[in-house]
Scaffold this active site. Structure first.
Site, PDB file in Angstrom:
ATOM      1  N   GLN A 194       0.830  -1.200   0.000  1.00 14.29           N
ATOM      2  CA  GLN A 194       0.000   0.000   0.000  1.00 14.29           C
ATOM      3  C   GLN A 194       0.869   1.255   0.000  1.00 14.29           C
ATOM      4  O   GLN A 194       0.356   2.354  -0.206  1.00 14.29           O
ATOM      5  CB  GLN A 194      -0.897   0.032   1.248  1.00 14.29           C
ATOM      6  CG  GLN A 194      -1.970  -1.048   1.270  1.00 14.29           C
ATOM      7  CD  GLN A 194      -2.714  -1.099   2.593  1.00 14.29           C
ATOM      8  OE1 GLN A 194      -2.759  -2.144   3.224  1.00 14.29           O
ATOM      9  NE2 GLN A 194      -3.311  -0.002   3.038  1.00 14.29           N
ATOM     10  N   PHE A 225      -6.139  -3.879   3.654  1.00 10.83           N
ATOM     11  CA  PHE A 225      -6.798  -3.548   4.938  1.00 10.83           C
ATOM     12  C   PHE A 225      -5.849  -2.897   5.943  1.00 10.83           C
ATOM     13  O   PHE A 225      -6.081  -2.934   7.143  1.00 10.83           O
ATOM     14  CB  PHE A 225      -7.440  -4.798   5.576  1.00 10.83           C
ATOM     15  CG  PHE A 225      -8.304  -5.584   4.643  1.00 10.83           C
ATOM     16  CD1 PHE A 225      -9.425  -5.013   4.062  1.00 10.83           C
ATOM     17  CD2 PHE A 225      -8.001  -6.896   4.318  1.00 10.83           C
ATOM     18  CE1 PHE A 225     -10.223  -5.737   3.179  1.00 10.83           C
ATOM     19  CE2 PHE A 225      -8.796  -7.627   3.434  1.00 10.83           C
ATOM     20  CZ  PHE A 225      -9.908  -7.050   2.868  1.00 10.83           C
ATOM     21  N   GLU A 229       0.482  -1.603   4.529  1.00 12.22           N
ATOM     22  CA  GLU A 229       0.907  -0.201   4.533  1.00 12.22           C
ATOM     23  C   GLU A 229       2.382  -0.106   4.900  1.00 12.22           C
ATOM     24  O   GLU A 229       3.164   0.509   4.197  1.00 12.22           O
ATOM     25  CB  GLU A 229       0.058   0.620   5.510  1.00 12.22           C
ATOM     26  CG  GLU A 229       0.415   2.098   5.485  1.00 12.22           C
ATOM     27  CD  GLU A 229      -0.469   2.959   6.377  1.00 12.22           C
ATOM     28  OE1 GLU A 229      -0.044   4.070   6.708  1.00 12.22           O
ATOM     29  OE2 GLU A 229      -1.587   2.527   6.746  1.00 12.22           O
ATOM     30  N   ARG A 307      -4.830   8.279  16.662  1.00  9.64           N
ATOM     31  CA  ARG A 307      -6.198   8.239  16.122  1.00  9.64           C
ATOM     32  C   ARG A 307      -7.189   7.689  17.157  1.00  9.64           C
ATOM     33  O   ARG A 307      -8.362   8.048  17.145  1.00  9.64           O
ATOM     34  CB  ARG A 307      -6.269   7.435  14.813  1.00  9.64           C
ATOM     35  CG  ARG A 307      -7.584   7.663  14.080  1.00  9.64           C
ATOM     36  CD  ARG A 307      -7.640   6.984  12.716  1.00  9.64           C
ATOM     37  NE  ARG A 307      -7.100   7.777  11.647  1.00  9.64           N
ATOM     38  CZ  ARG A 307      -7.804   8.631  10.888  1.00  9.64           C
ATOM     39  NH1 ARG A 307      -9.087   8.835  11.143  1.00  9.64           N
ATOM     40  NH2 ARG A 307      -7.235   9.279   9.898  1.00  9.64           N
ATOM     41  N   ARG A 339      -7.790  -1.309   8.965  1.00  3.99           N
ATOM     42  CA  ARG A 339      -9.003  -0.537   8.669  1.00  3.99           C
ATOM     43  C   ARG A 339      -9.636   0.080   9.932  1.00  3.99           C
ATOM     44  O   ARG A 339     -10.129  -0.633  10.793  1.00  3.99           O
ATOM     45  CB  ARG A 339      -9.997  -1.485   7.996  1.00  3.99           C
ATOM     46  CG  ARG A 339     -11.082  -0.831   7.194  1.00  3.99           C
ATOM     47  CD  ARG A 339     -11.884  -1.901   6.497  1.00  3.99           C
ATOM     48  NE  ARG A 339     -12.711  -1.375   5.423  1.00  3.99           N
ATOM     49  CZ  ARG A 339     -13.326  -2.149   4.525  1.00  3.99           C
ATOM     50  NH1 ARG A 339     -13.197  -3.454   4.583  1.00  3.99           N
ATOM     51  NH2 ARG A 339     -14.067  -1.612   3.591  1.00  3.99           N
ATOM     52  N   PHE A 341      -7.788   2.038  12.016  1.00  2.00           N
ATOM     53  CA  PHE A 341      -6.509   2.626  12.455  1.00  2.00           C
ATOM     54  C   PHE A 341      -6.588   3.203  13.866  1.00  2.00           C
ATOM     55  O   PHE A 341      -6.246   4.351  14.101  1.00  2.00           O
ATOM     56  CB  PHE A 341      -6.122   3.717  11.444  1.00  2.00           C
ATOM     57  CG  PHE A 341      -4.647   4.034  11.389  1.00  2.00           C
ATOM     58  CD1 PHE A 341      -3.772   3.204  10.710  1.00  2.00           C
ATOM     59  CD2 PHE A 341      -4.140   5.178  11.976  1.00  2.00           C
ATOM     60  CE1 PHE A 341      -2.414   3.509  10.632  1.00  2.00           C
ATOM     61  CE2 PHE A 341      -2.776   5.497  11.920  1.00  2.00           C
ATOM     62  CZ  PHE A 341      -1.919   4.659  11.237  1.00  2.00           C
ATOM     63  N   THR A 437      -3.730  11.802  10.021  1.00  2.57           N
ATOM     64  CA  THR A 437      -3.621  12.682  11.191  1.00  2.57           C
ATOM     65  C   THR A 437      -2.247  13.357  11.236  1.00  2.57           C
ATOM     66  O   THR A 437      -2.076  14.371  11.898  1.00  2.57           O
ATOM     67  CB  THR A 437      -3.882  11.907  12.497  1.00  2.57           C
ATOM     68  OG1 THR A 437      -3.016  10.774  12.545  1.00  2.57           O
ATOM     69  CG2 THR A 437      -5.325  11.435  12.560  1.00  2.57           C
ATOM     70  N   ALA A 506      -5.873   5.576   5.294  1.00  6.62           N
ATOM     71  CA  ALA A 506      -6.609   6.661   5.956  1.00  6.62           C
ATOM     72  C   ALA A 506      -7.882   7.048   5.212  1.00  6.62           C
ATOM     73  O   ALA A 506      -8.389   8.159   5.392  1.00  6.62           O
ATOM     74  CB  ALA A 506      -5.715   7.893   6.148  1.00  6.62           C
ATOM     75  N   GLU A 709     -13.079   3.170   5.590  1.00  8.13           N
ATOM     76  CA  GLU A 709     -12.990   2.766   6.992  1.00  8.13           C
ATOM     77  C   GLU A 709     -14.245   3.001   7.830  1.00  8.13           C
ATOM     78  O   GLU A 709     -14.594   2.158   8.664  1.00  8.13           O
ATOM     79  CB  GLU A 709     -11.805   3.486   7.652  1.00  8.13           C
ATOM     80  CG  GLU A 709     -10.472   3.002   7.136  1.00  8.13           C
ATOM     81  CD  GLU A 709      -9.320   3.872   7.623  1.00  8.13           C
ATOM     82  OE1 GLU A 709      -8.571   3.413   8.490  1.00  8.13           O
ATOM     83  OE2 GLU A 709      -9.183   5.008   7.139  1.00  8.13           O
TER      84      GLU A 709
END
Length: 753
Positions: A194, A225, A229, A307, A339, A341, A437, A506, A709
């Protein structure tokens, strides 16, 4: 905008879509396999590779000693070696990389390696880590108002504890990559990631070469998902190290068991809350302490912890808030993005606190929820003022459209007539912020070429992983240019064509990359408008592009798109455009923990009904009825699919999916026989989704809000619906907030004394 089918669906169904494992291999390709730790914590005393190295077909076994740059892959905090050096910190930590002429030979070689590890104490839970002072970084807190004084003014004050377990990503396509040497020491990596730039940057650092010598290409992923990442990076980097030394292509696809054992999951959280309410059920004060089980290295834990704080009050306004999160260092594989986060873990705590309060006051939980929903210009605990708020709109729309009181009456009637089965019903509102964020990550680029025949190629930083982002970007390009979709091709995601990308994460991928595409196409339209106006002897403001033709004052002219492009070429007009989009307005000051971190919020409400078998402890999700804030959806078919998929994943996390490690840090839920994911029998019998009527949000692409998400959090409602059914059957049952609520736990609750 006309809705469009997922542009990949045709080749997916026919089995023709390409993934890493489908690539044609060069004849001299070698195959990699990781040798990993069989202990969760210890000092490496000795490793004997001699028998493995002597095996015919083994080319080389790589360790940290072969790294020419830095043996370090940590992104946020540099605390994670690519290969272990003197110590191991989790069961499954990579120690060496076997490269052989076939996968079978590599596997045989792995079984011939012997290792001596002097074991050290193992920490597996966040609570134990906190007791021992084992943390990834310093704790963080968000504050609003004054909770200490506010609690003294409350009619009701309740305290409690919650636990939400991890979750395995279980993408269909396991982690994998194919690295190929190019001329002059360059390397091309096709990766299932990702974050193409993360792979490129980390590979360059470990290999000790500049980033421009690494090209990362991503065709598509068979699911991510969040699990790809950051955690797609090490495998690609290992293959690249091997290519650097051997100058031959290296392929590495993890098998399912290796993938389950060596990769991190959604973070388990142990949390403590204190909630204070006034007589009229207003939440006056809320405190929470979140203990995040980060695993053995930081990975993305600090960002995920942040988050959690951002979403600790869900879609409620609470004037006095104090929340703290600790990223606890344990001897598990480093846990990672999933998903939501960190948002779902935060929301579960306040929903549990509300359920606890309602139970003790002896009222319906939804009365507290309804009394505290966000309103326009309310302040979040991190300083952002809520605008274009749809919390009450979605809640009351769901109540009205689905006739909530009638549903509740049906549940009560059923429970009065049945002894063996009991039904439960719950409402789950959501408010989920959209943006990275970390403000600097909110940017994207698009490169658009119009070719001489009028066909178009679009490159962006967006990675297609089943969320249909390519389809949405294609819709943007064809609608702005006024041409038919078959004239537009979405290219693979490639670090040479579009550099310095943020990961596809995100829920921001379509917004960021779609806006960049829109800007690039608008610049091209501007240039072409000048050419068309000159050719048709009219003013520029009269020109528009539709139906593969030029329109003058809303009427179709004889000038076709193709003829216009031919003329633009003759006039040497630039038919390529590179655009950069950075989300405006957003900012956040981590020194004050205040700011405006989100472009907008997505709202919605789900009503979940369940039936529990009070003899066996199993249950069915009868229905989930949702009113969801899509904004002005540009593709309702795709967006509905995202809602249903996210919902199923959320229900799985809350009800079935039990990650289990033993005290030695070994994964016990290490196969699909021991780790249960929702199948067709455990999915809701019916899912209904009604789009909330709104004007959309300017910050979303074409006012079509992010959808990846937010709907996962609707699954939290299943937990409380099941709990209500258990409590109906057994009034002695004491509410616990320990997810997932597996049938075993339900059975114990049904017969609790």
């Amino acid at each position: 905008m006309k809705t469009m089918k997922n542009i990949d669906s045709f080749t997916h169904v026919r089995g023709e879509s390409l993934f890493v494992d489908d690539l044609m291999l060069r004849q001299d390709t070698l195959f990699g396999l990781v040798f990993d730790s069989s202990k969760a914590h210890g000092k490496i005393k000795s490793v004997d590779y001699s028998k493995a190295e002597a095996l015919e077909g083994v080319v080389k076994i790589f360790t940290y000693k072969d790294v020419l740059g830095e043996n370090q892959i940590g992104g946020i905090i540099p605390d994670e070696p690519l290969w272990a050096e003197d110590e191991v910190h989790f069961w499954g930590q990579p120690i060496a990389f076997i490269v052989a002429k076939s996968e079978a030979i590599a596997k045989k070689a792995r079984s011939l390696i012997t290792i001596n590890i002097e074991e050290l104490p193992v920490i597996t839970t966040a609570k134990e880590a906190k007791e021992k002072g084992s943390f990834i970084n310093a704790p963080r807190s968000f504050n609003l108002g004054d909770t200490q004084n506010a609690f003294t003014e409350c009619e009701y004050v309740f305290e409690g504890e919650t636990f939400s377990n991890g979750q395995e990503h279980l993408y269909l396509e396991t982690q994998g990559c194919y690295a190929v040497p190019q001329e002059n020491g360059n390397i091309k990596i096709t990766s299932s990631t990702q974050g193409p730039t993360a792979v490129q940057k980390t590979a360059a650092k470990v290999l000790g070469i500049p980033m421009h010598k690494i090209e990362v290409d991503v065709i598509r992923l068979g699911g991510g998902f969040g699990g790809k990442e950051d955690q797609a990076t090490p495998w690609a980097v290992m293959a690249a190290v091997a290519v650097q030394h051997l100058n031959r292509p290296v392929k590495y696809m993890l098998n399912r068991h290796d993938d389950l054992r060596m990769t991190g999951k959604r973070h388990p959280y142990s949390s403590f809350y204190k909630i204070g309410l006034t007589k009229d059920l207003k939440i006056k004060a809320f405190e929470a302490e979140f203990l995040q089980n980060s695993g053995a290295a930081a990975d993305l834990s600090p960002a995920i912890a942040e988050r959690t704080l951002f979403h600790a009050t869900n879609s409620y306004f609470v004037p006095n808030v104090h929340t703290t999160v600790y990223s606890c260092k344990t001897n598990l594989p480093p846990n990672t993005a999933f998903r939501g986060f960190g948002g779902p873990q935060g929301m579960f705590v306040i929903e549990s606190a509300i359920a606890d309060a309602a139970d003790k006051i002896r009222i319906n939980k939804r009365l507290i929820q309804e009394a505290n929903l966000l309103a326009e210009n309310d302040e979040f605990s991190y300083g952002q003022i809520a605008t274009e708020v749809q919390a009450q709109n979605s809640w009351f729309s769901a109540k009205e459209q689905y006739q909530l009181e009638q549903l509740e009456q049906e549940v009560a009637d059923f429970n009065n007539k049945n002894d063996r089965y009991k039904k439960g019903i719950s409402l789950m509102p959501i408010a989920f912020g959209i943006s990275f964020t970390n403000t600097p990550m909110n940017h994207a680029r698009a490169l658009v070429h119009i070719y001489q025949d009028g066909s178009v190629g679009v490159s962006t930083g967006a990675v297609e992983m089943g969320q249909s982002v390519n389809t949405k970007i294609l819709q943007v390009a064809q609608s702005v240019l006024g041409i038919s979709p078959n004239k537009v091709k979405l290219e693979t995601t490639n670090t040479t064509r579009v550099a310095n990308t943020s990961p596809s994460a995100a829920s921001s991928t379509a917004d960021l990359n779609g806006k960049a595409t829109e800007m690039a196409c608008n610049s091209l339209v501007e240039r072409l408008t000048e050419v068309a106006a000159d050719m048709l002897s009219t003013k520029k403001e009269n020109i528009s592009f539709q139906e593969n033709a030029v329109f003058v004052s809303g009427k179709k002219s004889e000038l076709t798109w193709e003829a216009l492009i031919t003329e633009a070429m003759l006039r040497r007009v630039a038919l390529s455009e590179n655009a950069h989009y950075a989300t405006p307005v957003i900012h956040f000051d981590k020194t004050k923990e205040k700011g405006h971190p989100f472009a907008y919020h997505v709202y919605g409400t789900a009503i979940t009904t369940v039936t529990v078998d009070c003899i066996r402890g199993n249950y069915e999700i009868d229905s989930v009825k949702i009113v969801h804030d899509f904004g002005k959806s540009m593709n309702m078919g795709i967006d509905l699919g995202q809602v249903e998929g996210a919902l199923a994943q959320g229900i799985g996390w809350m009800t079935l999916e039990e990650i289990a490690y033993n005290n030695d840090g070994r994964l016990l839920s290490n196969a699909l026989s021991t780790y249960k994911v929702p199948d067709i029998f455990s999915a809701p019998k019916t899912v209904e989704t009604i789009p909330l009527k709104t004007e959309g949000n300017q910050m979303a692409i074409k006012k079509s809000k992010a959808v990846g998400e937010p709907p996962l959090m609707y699954g939290i409602g299943a937990y409380f619906a099941i709990q209500q059914a258990v409590k109906t059957f057994n009034p002695n049952y004491k509410l616990k907030f320990h997810a997932p609520f597996t049938p075993e736990k339900v059975l114990m609750g049904l017969y609790e004394k």
